[in-house]
Structure formats: C-alpha cells, structure tokens
Design an enzyme around this catalytic site. Structure first.
Site, mmCIF file in Angstrom:
data_model
loop_
_atom_site.group_PDB
_atom_site.id
_atom_site.type_symbol
_atom_site.label_atom_id
_atom_site.label_comp_id
_atom_site.label_asym_id
_atom_site.label_seq_id
_atom_site.Cartn_x
_atom_site.Cartn_y
_atom_site.Cartn_z
ATOM 1 N N ASN A 1 -4.635 -14.251 3.868
ATOM 2 C CA ASN A 1 -5.131 -13.539 2.748
ATOM 3 C C ASN A 1 -4.147 -13.797 1.797
ATOM 4 O O ASN A 1 -3.163 -13.016 1.706
ATOM 5 C CB ASN A 1 -5.569 -12.142 2.922
ATOM 6 N N LYS B 1 -4.222 -12.928 -1.312
ATOM 7 C CA LYS B 1 -4.240 -11.791 -2.346
ATOM 8 C C LYS B 1 -4.031 -12.260 -3.682
ATOM 9 O O LYS B 1 -4.608 -13.426 -3.984
ATOM 10 C CB LYS B 1 -3.171 -10.771 -2.206
ATOM 11 N N HIS C 1 -11.325 -4.445 1.938
ATOM 12 C CA HIS C 1 -9.966 -4.569 2.205
ATOM 13 C C HIS C 1 -9.438 -3.253 1.665
ATOM 14 O O HIS C 1 -9.854 -2.693 0.728
ATOM 15 C CB HIS C 1 -9.240 -5.623 1.253
ATOM 16 N N GLU D 1 -6.759 -2.532 0.036
ATOM 17 C CA GLU D 1 -6.377 -2.487 -1.493
ATOM 18 C C GLU D 1 -7.569 -2.209 -2.356
ATOM 19 O O GLU D 1 -7.546 -1.480 -3.208
ATOM 20 C CB GLU D 1 -5.650 -3.994 -1.714
ATOM 21 N N GLU E 1 -6.573 -2.887 9.967
ATOM 22 C CA GLU E 1 -5.391 -3.215 8.927
ATOM 23 C C GLU E 1 -5.046 -1.937 8.843
ATOM 24 O O GLU E 1 -5.416 -1.129 7.776
ATOM 25 C CB GLU E 1 -5.464 -4.044 7.695
ATOM 26 N N GLY F 1 2.159 -4.934 4.096
ATOM 27 C CA GLY F 1 3.108 -5.025 3.036
ATOM 28 C C GLY F 1 4.440 -4.311 3.088
ATOM 29 O O GLY F 1 5.415 -4.251 2.433
ATOM 30 N N SER G 1 1.771 -6.690 8.059
ATOM 31 C CA SER G 1 2.931 -7.318 8.334
ATOM 32 C C SER G 1 3.196 -8.298 9.478
ATOM 33 O O SER G 1 4.136 -8.205 10.253
ATOM 34 C CB SER G 1 3.953 -5.970 8.406
HETATM 35 P P1 13P Z 1 0.766 -8.221 4.684
HETATM 36 O O1 13P Z 1 0.617 -9.276 5.981
HETATM 37 O O2 13P Z 1 1.375 -8.850 3.649
HETATM 38 O O3 13P Z 1 1.375 -6.992 5.263
HETATM 39 O O4 13P Z 1 -0.575 -8.071 4.354
HETATM 40 C C1 13P Z 1 -1.756 -7.835 5.368
HETATM 41 C C2 13P Z 1 -2.982 -7.762 4.598
HETATM 42 O O5 13P Z 1 -3.297 -6.839 3.988
HETATM 43 C C3 13P Z 1 -3.798 -9.015 4.945
HETATM 44 O O6 13P Z 1 -5.373 -8.783 4.449
#
Ligand code: 13P
Length: 258
Positions: A14, A16, A102, A104, A174, A180, A218
């Site tokens: 992803n 992002k 997601h 976020e 997640e 992150g 992560s």
């Molecule tokens: P990170 O691997 O940067 O922690 O992000 C995970 C994520 O949100 C993947 O969708």
C-alpha cells in the site's frame, strides 16, 4: 503445508499517498526485476499506488504476474459524486484489488463499518477483490476491547458471504497502534486476532479454509518471517516498506517460504 495448499500467501504494497511519476520508476523497475516467476509461484503480490499512477503501474508490471489495485473506491456505481472513483473505472484500469476501510480513512474521514461493507460489495459486484481492513486502537487494546471492536467491524462484512465466491474476500488486520509507528504486533498477538477473525467469518458462512487474512502494521523484512510462520497469517499489507524495493521483495520471499 495445509495452509499453503488452501490459501496461497498474498503480499500487498500500500503506497498510500506517496510517489511521483519520476520516483516510481526505479521502484517499479526493481519490482519487475526482482519479482520473478519462480518467486510468484509461491506468493501472490500486488501493489496499490495512488489512483493517478495506476496506468504507470500497469505499464511496468502488466506482463509480470504482479497485480495491482486501488486504495479505496466509491460506494456508488456511478453518477454525481464529484471526486469519487468507481469500481468499474478501476476494472477499466486493470485493477484486481481494492482496499476498503483502511484505518486512516476510518479515522481521518469518518468511514463507518457499514460504508466499508458497501464499498466491499461494490468491489465484488464489479468483479474485483476487496481487501477489508480492520483493527483496534491502542486504547481499545488496553481496555480489553480488541475482540469486540474487531467483531463490530467485521459484522457488516458478513453479508458478503452470499455475494462472493469462496476466497474472494480478503481481510487485513492492522492494529492502529502498529501502523507507521515501528511497533509491530508480536506474532502471537497477531495470530490470536487472526484466529478470532477466521472463526467469526467462518460462523457467518465464509469458507474458512480459503479466507486469506493479512497482517499489516510496521512489517519489515526482519519481522516478516515470524509473522508469516503463524498458522492464520496468510501474508501482509505493507505500508512504508513497500516503497523500498529490496525490503518489499524480501517480505515477498518470506511469505513464499512460510
Ligand atoms: P506501515 O507498514 O507503514 O506501518 O503501514 C501499514 C499499513 O497501513 C498498510 O496498509
């Protein structure tokens, strides 16, 4: 071995809201070189760029066996929804996958689990495969609410059992506190939640043996092998590490050999 036969591992990058046409090129060139047919025999790999870069990704990866998809989709089929992108448009661009829900988007844009299920439904109706994201916050976990929060997030998805064929829904667990932050859930913590999700969706009518449940938060090349060794972890949804070709390819290798 049994898991390998029923559920081929899946690793999804992803991206992002990262990248430019220029900076994507070396990443895509390295993925095209490193994700060869021998590796892809053991793991399904997909990348999810921002919408504008989907044609670029398809041009680079189209012949490789790596698939691609989008990070979100509209909950409507078409019409007066300025700024939205429909599942049919994504299909036009060769997408195979769409992540929905997601954390976020849940946190920053207030997406509800009901809306997430509608988007997953739209995705399936267009012939694409939804990757529905769930996960608890640190406060939820500390209050012992992890299972009830996850149960509430997956409940609206249960109705999809009658829409998709076996294996068409993918879940990504997640934990919000691991995204992150550099703080990965331990393999045991992740396994416990994955087993819970599989049990719930199995009770709702999904074919538990073919339901792929990815871990995200992560994940790095160093932490991937222990996570992927867990019986209910079928691969990963990778954020930051998916932007670094060597890291991402190493994670794909771990999944293939899990
Ligand atoms: P990170 O691997 O940067 O922690 O992000 C995970 C994520 O949100 C993947 O969708």
């Amino acid at each position: 071995m049994q898991r390998q036969e029923a559920r081929k591992p899946l690793v999804v990058g992803n991206w992002k809201m990262n990248g430019t046409l220029g900076s994507n090129e070396p990443l895509l060139a390295a993925l095209r070189a490193g994700l060869d047919a021998a590796l892809l025999a053991g793991v399904d790999v997909a990348v999810l760029p921002p919408y504008p870069y989907l044609p670029q990704v398809s041009a680079w990866l189209g012949e490789t066996g790596v698939s691609w998809g989008a990070q979100d989709v509209a909950g409507h089929a078409d019409g007066a929804y300025t700024g939205e992108v429909s599942a049919a448009m994504l299909r036009d661009l060769g997408c195979r996958w769409v992540t929905v829900g997601h954390s976020e988007r849940r946190a920053l844009l207030g997406e509800t689990s009901e809306q997430v299920a509608v988007k997953a439904d739209r995705t399936l109706q267009a012939g694409l495969l939804p990757i529905a994201c769930v996960g608890e916050t640190l406060a939820d976990r500390e209050q012992g609410l992890t299972e009830s929060v996850i149960a509430a997030q997956i409940a609206p998805l249960a109705r999809l059992a009658s829409v998709g064929a076996p294996g068409q829904l993918v879940i990504a667990y997640e934990p919000v506190w691991a995204i992150g932050t550099g703080r990965t859930a331990s393999p045991e913590q992740a396994q416990a939640v994955h087993a819970f999700i599989r049990g719930r969706l199995s009770a709702a009518g999904f074919d538990a043996a073919s339901l792929r449940i990815l871990y995200g938060g992560s994940v790095k090349a160093a932490s991937a092998p222990a996570l992927f060794a867990m019986p209910d972890i079928d691969g990963g949804l990778i954020g930051g590490a998916s932007l670094i070709a060597d890291e991402f390819i190493a994670i794909c290798r771990s999944a293939a050999s899990a």
